[in-house]
Every structure is written in C-alpha cells, then in structure tokens.
Design a protein around this motif. Structure first.
Motif, PDB file in Angstrom:
ATOM      1  N   MET A   1       0.805  -1.283  -0.188  1.00  0.00           N
ATOM      2  CA  MET A   1      -0.068  -0.158  -0.143  1.00  0.00           C
ATOM      3  C   MET A   1       0.882   1.331   0.059  1.00  0.00           C
ATOM      4  N   SER A   2       0.262   2.259  -0.867  1.00  0.00           N
ATOM      5  CA  SER A   2       1.323   3.522  -0.849  1.00  0.00           C
ATOM      6  C   SER A   2       1.255   4.266   0.515  1.00  0.00           C
ATOM      7  N   LYS A   3       2.300   5.277   0.835  1.00  0.00           N
ATOM      8  CA  LYS A   3       2.539   5.901   2.021  1.00  0.00           C
ATOM      9  C   LYS A   3       1.627   7.078   2.060  1.00  0.00           C
ATOM     10  N   GLU A   4       0.879   7.465   1.013  1.00  0.00           N
ATOM     11  CA  GLU A   4      -0.096   8.588   0.966  1.00  0.00           C
ATOM     12  C   GLU A   4      -1.297   8.233   1.815  1.00  0.00           C
ATOM     13  N   LYS A   5      -1.877   9.197   2.496  1.00  0.00           N
ATOM     14  CA  LYS A   5      -3.126   8.866   3.116  1.00  0.00           C
ATOM     15  C   LYS A   5      -4.224   8.606   2.385  1.00  0.00           C
ATOM     16  N   GLN A   6      -4.929   7.375   2.714  1.00  0.00           N
ATOM     17  CA  GLN A   6      -6.143   6.920   2.341  1.00  0.00           C
ATOM     18  C   GLN A   6      -7.214   7.626   2.814  1.00  0.00           C
ATOM     19  N   SER A   7      -8.198   7.418   2.050  1.00  0.00           N
ATOM     20  CA  SER A   7      -9.700   8.118   2.443  1.00  0.00           C
ATOM     21  C   SER A   7     -10.142   6.936   3.386  1.00  0.00           C
ATOM     22  N   PHE A   8     -11.281   7.591   4.053  1.00  0.00           N
ATOM     23  CA  PHE A   8     -11.843   6.582   4.899  1.00  0.00           C
ATOM     24  C   PHE A   8     -12.579   5.618   3.977  1.00  0.00           C
ATOM     25  N   GLU A   9     -13.036   5.549   2.849  1.00  0.00           N
ATOM     26  CA  GLU A   9     -13.727   4.590   2.059  1.00  0.00           C
ATOM     27  C   GLU A   9     -12.708   3.774   1.563  1.00  0.00           C
ATOM     28  N   GLU A  10     -11.590   4.184   1.158  1.00  0.00           N
ATOM     29  CA  GLU A  10     -10.393   3.356   0.583  1.00  0.00           C
ATOM     30  C   GLU A  10      -9.909   2.613   1.996  1.00  0.00           C
ATOM     31  N   MET A  11      -9.789   3.103   3.051  1.00  0.00           N
ATOM     32  CA  MET A  11      -9.478   2.234   4.087  1.00  0.00           C
ATOM     33  C   MET A  11     -10.510   1.170   4.566  1.00  0.00           C
ATOM     34  N   MET A  12     -11.873   1.456   4.432  1.00  0.00           N
ATOM     35  CA  MET A  12     -13.095   0.417   4.691  1.00  0.00           C
ATOM     36  C   MET A  12     -12.692  -0.608   3.775  1.00  0.00           C
ATOM     37  N   LYS A  13     -12.616  -0.334   2.469  1.00  0.00           N
ATOM     38  CA  LYS A  13     -12.583  -1.313   1.228  1.00  0.00           C
ATOM     39  C   LYS A  13     -11.395  -2.151   1.634  1.00  0.00           C
ATOM     40  N   GLU A  14     -10.316  -1.584   1.944  1.00  0.00           N
ATOM     41  CA  GLU A  14      -9.031  -2.564   2.177  1.00  0.00           C
ATOM     42  C   GLU A  14      -9.369  -3.526   3.328  1.00  0.00           C
ATOM     43  N   LEU A  15     -10.078  -2.971   4.387  1.00  0.00           N
ATOM     44  CA  LEU A  15     -10.377  -3.864   5.636  1.00  0.00           C
ATOM     45  C   LEU A  15     -11.428  -4.972   5.126  1.00  0.00           C
ATOM     46  N   GLU A  16     -12.438  -4.560   4.464  1.00  0.00           N
ATOM     47  CA  GLU A  16     -13.221  -5.343   3.791  1.00  0.00           C
ATOM     48  C   GLU A  16     -12.724  -6.614   3.071  1.00  0.00           C
ATOM     49  N   ASN A  17     -11.550  -6.211   2.323  1.00  0.00           N
ATOM     50  CA  ASN A  17     -10.810  -7.155   1.522  1.00  0.00           C
ATOM     51  C   ASN A  17     -10.095  -8.094   2.658  1.00  0.00           C
ATOM     52  N   ILE A  18      -9.337  -7.528   3.519  1.00  0.00           N
ATOM     53  CA  ILE A  18      -8.720  -8.292   4.456  1.00  0.00           C
ATOM     54  C   ILE A  18      -9.400  -9.324   5.440  1.00  0.00           C
ATOM     55  N   VAL A  19     -10.777  -8.900   5.570  1.00  0.00           N
ATOM     56  CA  VAL A  19     -11.524  -9.778   6.189  1.00  0.00           C
ATOM     57  C   VAL A  19     -12.071 -10.913   5.317  1.00  0.00           C
ATOM     58  N   GLN A  20     -12.212 -10.607   4.144  1.00  0.00           N
ATOM     59  CA  GLN A  20     -12.639 -11.539   2.989  1.00  0.00           C
ATOM     60  C   GLN A  20     -11.478 -12.623   2.944  1.00  0.00           C
ATOM     61  N   LYS A  21     -10.199 -12.170   2.654  1.00  0.00           N
ATOM     62  CA  LYS A  21      -8.986 -13.078   2.797  1.00  0.00           C
ATOM     63  C   LYS A  21      -8.889 -13.997   3.754  1.00  0.00           C
ATOM     64  N   LEU A  22      -9.147 -13.479   5.220  1.00  0.00           N
ATOM     65  CA  LEU A  22      -9.144 -14.402   6.315  1.00  0.00           C
ATOM     66  C   LEU A  22     -10.203 -15.195   6.503  1.00  0.00           C
ATOM     67  N   ASP A  23     -11.359 -14.914   6.015  1.00  0.00           N
ATOM     68  CA  ASP A  23     -12.236 -15.730   6.058  1.00  0.00           C
ATOM     69  C   ASP A  23     -12.474 -16.895   5.133  1.00  0.00           C
ATOM     70  N   ASN A  24     -11.995 -16.437   3.946  1.00  0.00           N
ATOM     71  CA  ASN A  24     -12.448 -17.264   2.610  1.00  0.00           C
ATOM     72  C   ASN A  24     -11.036 -18.097   2.044  1.00  0.00           C
ATOM     73  N   GLU A  25      -9.982 -17.512   2.216  1.00  0.00           N
ATOM     74  CA  GLU A  25      -8.831 -18.082   1.514  1.00  0.00           C
ATOM     75  C   GLU A  25      -8.139 -18.647   2.666  1.00  0.00           C
ATOM     76  N   ALA A  26      -7.273 -19.925   2.007  1.00  0.00           N
ATOM     77  CA  ALA A  26      -6.211 -20.532   2.764  1.00  0.00           C
ATOM     78  C   ALA A  26      -5.052 -19.874   2.880  1.00  0.00           C
ATOM     79  N   VAL A  27      -4.687 -19.046   3.840  1.00  0.00           N
ATOM     80  CA  VAL A  27      -3.542 -18.373   3.810  1.00  0.00           C
ATOM     81  C   VAL A  27      -2.542 -18.878   4.867  1.00  0.00           C
ATOM     82  N   SER A  28      -1.417 -18.509   4.673  1.00  0.00           N
ATOM     83  CA  SER A  28      -0.259 -18.963   5.856  1.00  0.00           C
ATOM     84  C   SER A  28      -0.568 -18.428   7.003  1.00  0.00           C
ATOM     85  N   LEU A  29      -0.016 -18.894   8.220  1.00  0.00           N
ATOM     86  CA  LEU A  29       0.019 -18.257   9.563  1.00  0.00           C
ATOM     87  C   LEU A  29       0.832 -16.935   9.569  1.00  0.00           C
ATOM     88  N   GLU A  30       1.911 -16.752   8.573  1.00  0.00           N
ATOM     89  CA  GLU A  30       2.639 -15.879   8.619  1.00  0.00           C
ATOM     90  C   GLU A  30       1.681 -14.551   7.813  1.00  0.00           C
TER      91      GLU A  30
END
Length: 76
Positions: A1-30
């Motif tokens: 992710m870039s160093k520039e400040k994200q908008s609230f909406e961008e942060m929420m979208k990224e957070l939703e994507n993270i939750v989806q990855k953690l819920d739906n994908e087989a990801v390593s512990l790391e």
C-alpha cells in the motif's frame, strides 16, 4: 500500500478485503498475522477518522445553535 493517506472509504474497502481473505482463503499463518496487523491499523485509523468527523459535526451543530440563538436575540 502506498504511503499517501487513504480516504476513509479506501481504508474500509481494504479492511473488507482483508476480512474476506482471512475468512475465505487458505492463507499461511505468517500472512494471516500480517493481514491481521494491517487490519488492526486500518481499524484504528478508521476509528480516528470517524471520531474526528463526529467532533467536526458537533462543532458545526454548536455553531448553528449559537447562530440561531444570536438571531433570536437580535430579532427582539
């Protein structure tokens, strides 16, 4: 992710994507830990942004109440 400040909406979208990855994908512990850490940072930033917005709204409401009070006293 870039160093520039994200908008609230961008942060929420990224957070939703993270939750989806953690819920739906087989990801390593790391990767899970990295995603969790990023999610916590995003969550804290979103919370801070919301609190700041709430403070601004409250200030605007107080100004509005003050302006109406001044109008009423000058109308008399």
């Amino acid at each position: 992710m870039s160093k520039e400040k994200q908008s609230f909406e961008e942060m929420m979208k990224e957070l939703e994507n993270i939750v989806q990855k953690l819920d739906n994908e087989a990801v390593s512990l790391e990767e899970s830990l990295d995603l969790y850490q990023r999610g916590m940072k995003l969550s804290a930033n979103c919370d801070s942004t919301l609190k700041e917005a709430e403070k601004k709204v409250n200030e605007l409401m107080q100004e509005e109440v003050g302006d109406k009070g001044n109008e009423e006293t000058t109308d008399e």
